[in-house]
Scaffold this active site. Structure first.
Site, PDB file in Angstrom:
ATOM      1  N   GLY A 285     109.157 -45.146 103.691  1.00 40.19           N
ATOM      2  CA  GLY A 285     107.878 -44.777 104.299  1.00 40.19           C
ATOM      3  C   GLY A 285     107.414 -43.378 103.955  1.00 40.19           C
ATOM      4  O   GLY A 285     106.300 -43.178 103.475  1.00 40.19           O
ATOM      5  N   ALA A 286     108.288 -42.406 104.188  1.00 39.52           N
ATOM      6  CA  ALA A 286     107.878 -41.018 104.003  1.00 39.52           C
ATOM      7  C   ALA A 286     109.105 -40.131 104.082  1.00 39.52           C
ATOM      8  O   ALA A 286     110.186 -40.599 104.449  1.00 39.52           O
ATOM      9  CB  ALA A 286     106.894 -40.617 105.104  1.00 39.52           C
ATOM     10  N   GLU A 288     110.491 -36.043 105.121  1.00 39.03           N
ATOM     11  CA  GLU A 288     110.134 -34.846 105.887  1.00 39.03           C
ATOM     12  C   GLU A 288     110.469 -33.528 105.200  1.00 39.03           C
ATOM     13  O   GLU A 288     110.702 -32.529 105.880  1.00 39.03           O
ATOM     14  CB  GLU A 288     110.847 -34.909 107.237  1.00 39.03           C
ATOM     15  CG  GLU A 288     112.388 -34.724 107.184  1.00 39.03           C
ATOM     16  CD  GLU A 288     113.179 -36.022 107.140  1.00 39.03           C
ATOM     17  OE1 GLU A 288     112.617 -37.046 106.725  1.00 39.03           O
ATOM     18  OE2 GLU A 288     114.363 -36.002 107.509  1.00 39.03           O
ATOM     19  N   ASN A 289     110.491 -33.458 103.863  1.00 34.51           N
ATOM     20  CA  ASN A 289     110.819 -32.209 103.162  1.00 34.51           C
ATOM     21  C   ASN A 289     110.127 -31.012 103.815  1.00 34.51           C
ATOM     22  O   ASN A 289     108.954 -31.081 104.155  1.00 34.51           O
ATOM     23  CB  ASN A 289     110.350 -32.287 101.718  1.00 34.51           C
ATOM     24  CG  ASN A 289     110.689 -33.611 101.091  1.00 34.51           C
ATOM     25  OD1 ASN A 289     111.843 -33.963 100.994  1.00 34.51           O
ATOM     26  ND2 ASN A 289     109.666 -34.373 100.716  1.00 34.51           N
ATOM     27  N   GLU A 322     107.385 -37.575 110.744  1.00 33.77           N
ATOM     28  CA  GLU A 322     107.832 -36.589 109.741  1.00 33.77           C
ATOM     29  C   GLU A 322     107.571 -35.174 110.239  1.00 33.77           C
ATOM     30  O   GLU A 322     108.369 -34.267 110.015  1.00 33.77           O
ATOM     31  CB  GLU A 322     107.149 -36.830 108.392  1.00 33.77           C
ATOM     32  CG  GLU A 322     107.289 -38.245 107.831  1.00 33.77           C
ATOM     33  CD  GLU A 322     108.701 -38.806 107.830  1.00 33.77           C
ATOM     34  OE1 GLU A 322     109.660 -38.034 107.735  1.00 33.77           O
ATOM     35  OE2 GLU A 322     108.851 -40.045 107.948  1.00 33.77           O
TER      36      GLU A 322
HETATM   37  N1  B3K Z   1     114.346 -39.176 106.369  1.00 29.61           N
HETATM   38  C1  B3K Z   1     113.565 -40.100 105.610  1.00 29.61           C
HETATM   39  C2  B3K Z   1     114.335 -41.303 105.155  1.00 29.61           C
HETATM   40  C3  B3K Z   1     115.134 -41.069 103.936  1.00 29.61           C
HETATM   41  C4  B3K Z   1     115.724 -42.358 103.429  1.00 29.61           C
HETATM   42  C5  B3K Z   1     116.659 -42.124 102.315  1.00 29.61           C
HETATM   43  N2  B3K Z   1     117.101 -43.380 101.752  1.00 29.61           N
HETATM   44  C6  B3K Z   1     112.343 -40.542 106.336  1.00 29.61           C
HETATM   45  C7  B3K Z   1     112.438 -40.503 107.796  1.00 29.61           C
HETATM   46  O1  B3K Z   1     113.202 -41.189 108.439  1.00 29.61           O
HETATM   47  O2  B3K Z   1     111.741 -39.730 108.371  1.00 29.61           O
HETATM   48 ZN    ZN Z   2     112.962 -39.863 110.172  1.00 32.89          ZN
END
Ligand code: B3K
Ligand code: ZN
Length: 902
Positions: A285-286, A288-289, A322
């Site tokens: 989906g997205a 959060e960098n 995010e």
């Molecule tokens: N933290 C990311 C998900 C990353 C998945 C890596 N295979 C999006 C989220 O949960 O906000």
């Molecule tokens: Zn998340």
């Protein structure tokens, strides 16, 4: 994409035959955690982005960790990197000074404090896996969680190594006018040869999984947010030029999320700029960098004619999710990947709460529980069952699951219930105060909540290790003579097959409940020995023993018990109450969730009985109680359109199947189709009236009232179209033609697809012609056909897999057709011919070498193969074996398949 590997047709071997097991994979275990031997204070990266080979120059300031062995070698992670040079403190190392294998770079002798420089080459244009640095629509972007950073440069690619980053990007100015990375932009300028550069500095230490860069030809929809303390933050949504008119909703959602986190949790944003980039090729989906979220375009772009109401809501939720990670995930991160629910369960919990505050709490809660029951309960009862904090994994990407996310959120929700809103907030404040800037564990989180409230959450901690869906058993007795009513609650291990059955330590379960008198009024809730009734109509009972009895006084007549209000715990309720009691709750329970749930239970019973009748070849007769109950819902002036639509939507076939030992694929489908038609016939009058009363009165608006109206309007259309008579079909045809928004258009097309024949062909052709250039909308065209109940759906799906617009190179398109079919269309995917299985397995084999993460998700459609009859079991088992035997099968897919075959 290469051609599908030639495979022998699946032979109908039985599950008892010797399975062809994949080679044992390397298992990572939670108990083996060791702190890193080195820390990294600063990271400087320089990216020379080029069409052929891109070069990454990395300078790392390293120091030996206190307590680490003085002679410990430096072992860096790195995959698929072509090493050009490595230097320590300015001295280039000869090849004898280091060793490189497929996954690591080891330097045996290093000082305690030193600077490491590496230069590596990578080829983002060839990266089809979509992790690390890759290209999407000609632009560069990254995806590093969980372990993608090691595909960019050599690093200690683990979340407990937090460092400050300064990043310079250099690229051709014409093709890549926009150069973005985490943090604040501190320099930019021209370079020789038509190139340019930008330098970004992120003042906050972060783990490598939060690193991001973007380079491309993008346009920006900008806005602003002023934080509670008066800081102005620039907000930028970056998209491909043709999508610039679809960003306003994302921007507004972000602003709402920023304000909400300040008001609800006192959390402010911390950089001067917050960027979101929408890309078309994205595995999930997205992401959060820090300061530079990268999103699947599906969760950014919205315009009334292209996005449904559900899309609008999903965008708001994902943008918020995010954003909330900035505190729960980024400022405080995970020590290791076993702690994933620390950030994901908590952040899902926060986005649920946000959605409830933005819209209707009841509708939001119902949608959450539906998703939990459909996906997570199924996961809990299959080969992928695991605790919200897993004990082991082979490929971390396989553990971004409904259990870690959705059940993880339910666990946080129980803490909120137990501590109350104020206590929960106190706990969160202490958590941030203690751990800002750290990489911590789920136990640290629980300790902060316990300490802030002086509560003992030891027993509660077992939810983090518990596997499967626990059963809450309720039994009642009433003594009219004394006015005493006894509720006996008992906890039992999961009913379904799966781990954890034998070792089931006692859980701490909050059970929100109330009592209703025969006239529907709420009864006072006073336990024996208490001086007075508890305030309000709901109280939370805490079940900590294996069984506990709660004796209520002053209950003259037998009450209806409303249990698990708001779904206060992620359990399966075993409470054999009468249909009449359910009907009473359905009509009068003050808790909207419980009202809906009672209706679902009633409908489920009716459907399961009819399924038995269908299987036994008996005539199907509709239960009048269900008709009456549905009629009442439609006429109830207290219910909004969304709630009515939810109440009138029968439990899906997957949920129904979970209540059978062996899923009766055809019987369930027949029963459900029968009930839909029977309800439509019986309630035709009111449905027609509702359809015209809820007709659009003006141009499209995305307000709650309008969303409610559209949902009811389309619910009525769906039932009427099931009648298949000319007048009803004409309504769907007209709505499809006249709709000024995607919600109405999509729902009308879905009806036409069910009807079949010329109206379906015309509708599909028109939709395709109009939207063929718009990938996100075209995905809907694939999905609607893949989830249809129409008898020829399997043929259609087989044909669509060869449609010129179908491609496995784009994860959204893959999911639109194949995941929708394999995971959402129980009846047609499980066609007794096995051709649905064959298709899915073919595509998994074809996709796995290119994008193992998406392939692993797809193959999970076979996870519950043991729940089906022996013919289907054999057919699915054969496909699993075929996949398992594929030479070079990825670790991701191998892990899922191996678990399924155990
Ligand atoms: N933290 C990311 C998900 C990353 C998945 C890596 N295979 C999006 C989220 O949960 O906000
Ligand atoms: Zn998340």
């Amino acid at each position: 994409m290469s051609e599908a590997p030639g495979q022998a047709a699946a032979s109908p071997s039985t599950p008892a035959s010797a399975p062809q097991r994949p080679a044992p994979p390397q298992v990572i275990r939670r108990e083996d955690y060791c702190p890193p031997a080195f820390g990294i204070d600063r990271v400087e990266l320089r990216f020379e982005l080029d069409e052929d080979v891109s070069t990454v120059h990395a300078t790392l300031a390293l120091r030996r960790a206190p307590g680490a062995a003085a002679d410990a070698a430096l072992v860096l992670d790195g995959e698929g990197l072509v090493l050009r040079s490595v230097a320590i403190d300015g001295r280039t190392l000869g090849p004898e000074a280091y060793a490189q294998d497929a996954a690591t770079l080891t330097i045996a002798a290093v000082p305690d404090v030193f600077e490491l420089r590496t230069v590596v080459e990578i080829r983002p244009q060839d990266n089809t896996e979509l992790t690390g640095l890759y290209r999407s629509s000609g632009n560069y972007c990254t995806q590093c969680e969980a372990e993608g950073f090691r595909r960019i440069t050599f690093f200690l690619d683990r979340p407990d190594v937090m460092a400050r980053y300064r990043v310079t990007l250099a690229a051709d100015r014409t093709r890549y006018p926009v150069l973005l990375a985490n943090g604040n932009r501190v320099a930019a300028g021209e370079l020789p040869g038509g190139r340019h550069f930008a330098t970004w500095d992120d003042p906050f230490p972060k783990p490598s999984y939060l690193f991001a860069l973007v380079a491309g030809d993008l346009r920006c929809h900008a806005g602003e947010f002023t934080t509670a303390s008066g800081r102005r933050v620039r907000l930028e949504i970056w998209v491909e030029p043709e999508n610039i008119d679809r960003c306003e909703h994302a921007l507004r959602s972000l602003q709402r999320a920023m304000l909400w986190d300040e008001q609800r949790f006192g959390r402010e944003y911390d950089l001067d700029i917050y960027m979101i980039v929408a890309v078309s090729d994205f595995n999930m989906g997205a992401m959060e960098n820090k300061g530079l979220n990268i999103f699947n375009a599906k969760y950014v772009l919205a315009r009334p004619d292209t996005a449904t109401d559900d899309d609008y809501e999903a965008i708001e939720k994902v943008i918020a999710h995010e954003y909330f990670h900035n505190w729960t995930g980024n400022r405080v991160t995970c020590r290791d990947w076993f702690q994933l629910t620390l950030k994901e369960g908590l952040t899902v919990f926060r986005d649920h709460w946000f959605s409830a505050d933005m819209g209707s709490p009841a509708v939001t809660r119902i949608a959450e529980v539906l998703a939990l029951r459909t996906a997570q309960f199924a996961e809990d009862s299959g080969p992928m069952a695991h605790p919200i904090r897993p004990e082991s994994y082979v490929e971390m990407n396989n553990f971004y699951t409904a259990t870690v996310y959705e059940k993880g959120s339910e666990v946080i929700g129980m803490l909120r219930t137990l501590l109350g809103d104020a206590g929960f907030r106190r706990g969160m404040d202490l958590y941030f105060e203690r751990h800002d800037g750290q990489a911590v564990t789920c136990d640290d989180f629980r300790a902060a909540l316990a300490d802030a409230n002086g509560r003992d959450l030891e027993q509660f901690g077992r939810w983090y290790s518990q596997v499967g869906t626990p059963v809450l058993r309720a039994r009642t007795t009433h003594d009219p003579a004394t006015g005493r009513f006894t509720l006996r609650l008992e906890q039992a291990p999961p009913l379904a097959a799966g781990a954890g059955r034998e070792a089931a330590p006692l859980l701490h379960i909050p059970v929100a409940m109330g009592l209703l008198a025969p006239d529907g009024s709420s009864l006072p809730l006073q336990l024996v020995g208490e001086a007075a009734a508890s305030p309000g109509e709901t109280r939370v009972l805490e079940l900590r023993e294996q069984a506990q009895s709660f004796e209520f006084v002053g209950v003259q007549e037998a009450p209806a018990v409303s249990l698990l209000r708001g779904f206060s715990a992620p359990v399966e309720l075993d409470y054999p109450r009468s249909d009449d009691e359910l009907a009473r709750l359905m009509g009068a329970d003050p808790d909207a969730f419980a009202r809906w749930d009672a209706g679902q239970e009633l409908a489920r019973r009716v459907l399961l009985r009819l399924c038995d009748d269908a299987v036994a070849g008996r005539e199907l007769v509709i239960d009048e109680r269900l008709v009456t109950a549905c009629g009442r819902v439609l006429a109830d002036p207290r219910l909004d359109g969304s709630l009515k639509a939810l109440a009138l939507t029968l439990p899906n076939e997957r949920i129904l199947g979970q209540h059978q030992t062996i899923v009766a694929v055809e019987g369930l489908h027949r029963a459900r189709q029968f009930v839909v038609r029977a309800l439509a016939e019986a309630l035709q009058g009111p449905l027609r009236a509702i359809y015209s009363e809820t007709a659009p009165r003006g141009p499209y608006a995305i307000t709650q009232a309008e969303i409610d109206r559209r949902r009811l309007h389309n619910l009525a259309l769906g039932y009427l179209a099931a009648l298949g008579d000319d007048a009803s079909v004409a309504l769907a045809v007209a709505q499809f033609k006249d709709a000024d928004n995607m919600s109405d258009s999509q729902e009308a097309l879905a009806c036409l697809i069910e009807v079949g024949g010329p109206v379906r062909e015309a509708g599909l052709a028109e939709f395709h012609a109009r939207w063929r250039g718009d990938a996100l909308v075209l995905d809907k065209w694939f999905t609607l056909q893949a989830v249809s109940g129409h008898p020829d759906t399997l043929e259609r799906v087989l044909a669509l897999a060869h449609h010129p617009d179908f491609t496995l190179a784009n994860p959204n398109r893959t999911r639109a057709l194949l995941a929708s079919f394999g995971l959402r269309n129980q009846f047609h995917f499980h066609d007794a011919s096995g051709r649905g299985y064959q298709l899915l397995a073919d595509k998994v084999c074809e996709l796995d070498p290119h994008n193992p993460h998406v392939a692993a998700r797809l193959v999970s459609a076979f996870n519950n193969w043991r729940r089906f009859d022996s013919g289907r079991q054999a057919a699915m088992h054969a496909q699993l074996q075929r996949i398992a035997g594929l030479p070079g099968l990825s670790r991701s897919t191998q892990e899922i398949v191996a678990r399924a075959l155990v």
